[in-house]
Design a protein around this motif. Structure first.
Motif, PDB file in Angstrom:
ATOM      1  N   THR A 169      30.178  29.072  46.226  1.00 35.67           N
ATOM      2  CA  THR A 169      29.873  29.001  44.692  1.00 35.67           C
ATOM      3  C   THR A 169      28.397  29.619  44.475  1.00 35.67           C
ATOM      4  O   THR A 169      28.120  30.469  43.489  1.00 35.67           O
ATOM      5  CB  THR A 169      29.994  27.815  43.896  1.00 35.67           C
ATOM      6  OG1 THR A 169      29.281  26.752  44.446  1.00 35.67           O
ATOM      7  CG2 THR A 169      31.510  27.402  43.704  1.00 35.67           C
ATOM      8  N   GLU A 170      27.215  29.143  45.165  1.00 35.38           N
ATOM      9  CA  GLU A 170      25.988  29.471  45.040  1.00 35.38           C
ATOM     10  C   GLU A 170      25.926  31.169  45.245  1.00 35.38           C
ATOM     11  O   GLU A 170      25.217  31.535  44.530  1.00 35.38           O
ATOM     12  CB  GLU A 170      25.114  28.584  45.997  1.00 35.38           C
ATOM     13  CG  GLU A 170      24.801  27.148  45.379  1.00 35.38           C
ATOM     14  CD  GLU A 170      24.114  26.416  46.352  1.00 35.38           C
ATOM     15  OE1 GLU A 170      23.972  26.791  47.398  1.00 35.38           O
ATOM     16  OE2 GLU A 170      23.960  25.222  45.881  1.00 35.38           O
ATOM     17  N   GLU A 171      26.542  31.443  46.336  1.00 33.52           N
ATOM     18  CA  GLU A 171      26.451  32.944  46.932  1.00 33.52           C
ATOM     19  C   GLU A 171      27.170  33.771  45.676  1.00 33.52           C
ATOM     20  O   GLU A 171      26.393  35.075  45.339  1.00 33.52           O
ATOM     21  CB  GLU A 171      27.146  32.983  48.195  1.00 33.52           C
ATOM     22  CG  GLU A 171      27.140  34.502  48.490  1.00 33.52           C
ATOM     23  CD  GLU A 171      27.899  34.671  49.883  1.00 33.52           C
ATOM     24  OE1 GLU A 171      28.753  35.809  49.873  1.00 33.52           O
ATOM     25  OE2 GLU A 171      27.731  33.599  50.846  1.00 33.52           O
TER      26      GLU A 171
ATOM     27  N   ASN B 187      26.898  32.984  42.473  1.00 30.88           N
ATOM     28  CA  ASN B 187      26.537  32.679  41.157  1.00 30.88           C
ATOM     29  C   ASN B 187      27.327  31.902  40.084  1.00 30.88           C
ATOM     30  O   ASN B 187      27.536  32.075  38.946  1.00 30.88           O
ATOM     31  CB  ASN B 187      25.613  33.808  40.516  1.00 30.88           C
ATOM     32  CG  ASN B 187      24.802  34.484  41.219  1.00 30.88           C
ATOM     33  OD1 ASN B 187      23.751  33.706  41.800  1.00 30.88           O
ATOM     34  ND2 ASN B 187      24.448  35.862  41.403  1.00 30.88           N
TER      35      ASN B 187
ATOM     36  N   GLU C  15      28.893  28.058  38.908  1.00 29.59           N
ATOM     37  CA  GLU C  15      28.504  26.525  38.950  1.00 29.59           C
ATOM     38  C   GLU C  15      30.007  25.756  39.262  1.00 29.59           C
ATOM     39  O   GLU C  15      31.181  25.969  38.758  1.00 29.59           O
ATOM     40  CB  GLU C  15      28.230  26.207  37.433  1.00 29.59           C
ATOM     41  CG  GLU C  15      28.245  24.654  37.145  1.00 29.59           C
ATOM     42  CD  GLU C  15      28.132  24.335  35.711  1.00 29.59           C
ATOM     43  OE1 GLU C  15      28.242  23.030  35.450  1.00 29.59           O
ATOM     44  OE2 GLU C  15      27.913  25.183  34.929  1.00 29.59           O
TER      45      GLU C  15
ATOM     46  N   SER D 209      30.354  29.774  34.839  1.00 30.55           N
ATOM     47  CA  SER D 209      29.008  30.452  34.991  1.00 30.55           C
ATOM     48  C   SER D 209      28.656  30.414  33.233  1.00 30.55           C
ATOM     49  O   SER D 209      29.610  30.213  32.333  1.00 30.55           O
ATOM     50  CB  SER D 209      29.165  31.640  35.821  1.00 30.55           C
ATOM     51  OG  SER D 209      29.730  32.766  34.789  1.00 30.55           O
TER      52      SER D 209
ATOM     53  N   GLU E 249      37.126  36.395  40.136  1.00 30.96           N
ATOM     54  CA  GLU E 249      36.167  35.202  40.638  1.00 30.96           C
ATOM     55  C   GLU E 249      36.983  34.246  41.271  1.00 30.96           C
ATOM     56  O   GLU E 249      36.549  33.628  42.148  1.00 30.96           O
ATOM     57  CB  GLU E 249      35.270  34.875  39.670  1.00 30.96           C
ATOM     58  CG  GLU E 249      34.215  35.995  39.315  1.00 30.96           C
ATOM     59  CD  GLU E 249      33.419  35.650  38.086  1.00 30.96           C
ATOM     60  OE1 GLU E 249      32.128  35.693  38.455  1.00 30.96           O
ATOM     61  OE2 GLU E 249      33.921  35.277  37.006  1.00 30.96           O
TER      62      GLU E 249
END
Length: 158
Positions: free
Chosen positions: A17-19, A21, A23, A44, A52
């Motif tokens: 999730t961080e990669e 972008n 939440e 997001s 996504e």
């Protein structure tokens, strides 16, 4: 396996999730009828789309297949938490200031356990709502530790 499934999934999905972008909003692992469901909710600032969700599902599915932490068949679902997304932590409450929210408390406050109104402030300890009661508005203060459940609440203006 000593670690809870949701905790393990959180460890696996957080770097993805961080990669991307995104939440990570929530993870639930539930049995409904005869079926098990592993649900991952993402969001997001601009919302999330089906592509996504699909990409995250594929990448998380590969990781889960590698370590195989769930001993039976299950359905993996990745989606947006929706318009009435839960408020799970202090950051969620901060982001919801100025928005309409619904809150359930563990114990009564002024004889009530359910509140809906505009979240006017949150300082980490107290949640303040502006609640409409018939034709007037009143301020309600709820200690954060007494919040059992909270979510954004959609309102319709006619």
């Amino acid at each position: 396996m000593s670690k809870r499934i949701t905790d393990l999934v959180e460890e696996l999905v957080t770097p993805i999730t961080e990669e991307m972008n995104l939440e990570l909003v929530d993870i639930e692992y539930v049995k409904e009828g005869k079926n098990y469901f592993l649900r991952v909710f993402i969001d997001s600032d601009t919302g999330v789309d089906i592509e996504e969700c699909g990409t995250l599902s594929e990448r998380l599915g590969e990781k889960l297949d590698e370590i195989d932490p769930i001993p039976h068949n299950y359905f993996l679902e990745v989606s947006s938490p929706g318009a009435e997304r839960p408020l799970k932590n202090e950051r969620d409450f901060q982001k919801a200031i100025g928005k309409n929210v619904a809150i359930k408390t563990y114990e009564s406050i002024d004889g009530e356990k359910e509140f809906e109104g505009e979240l006017t402030s949150f300082d980490g300890e107290l949640v303040k709502l502006s609640v409409k009661v018939k034709t007037r508005t009143k301020e309600v203060t709820i200690p954060y530790e007494k919040v059992a459940k909270a979510r954004l609440a959609v309102t319709f203006n006619f």
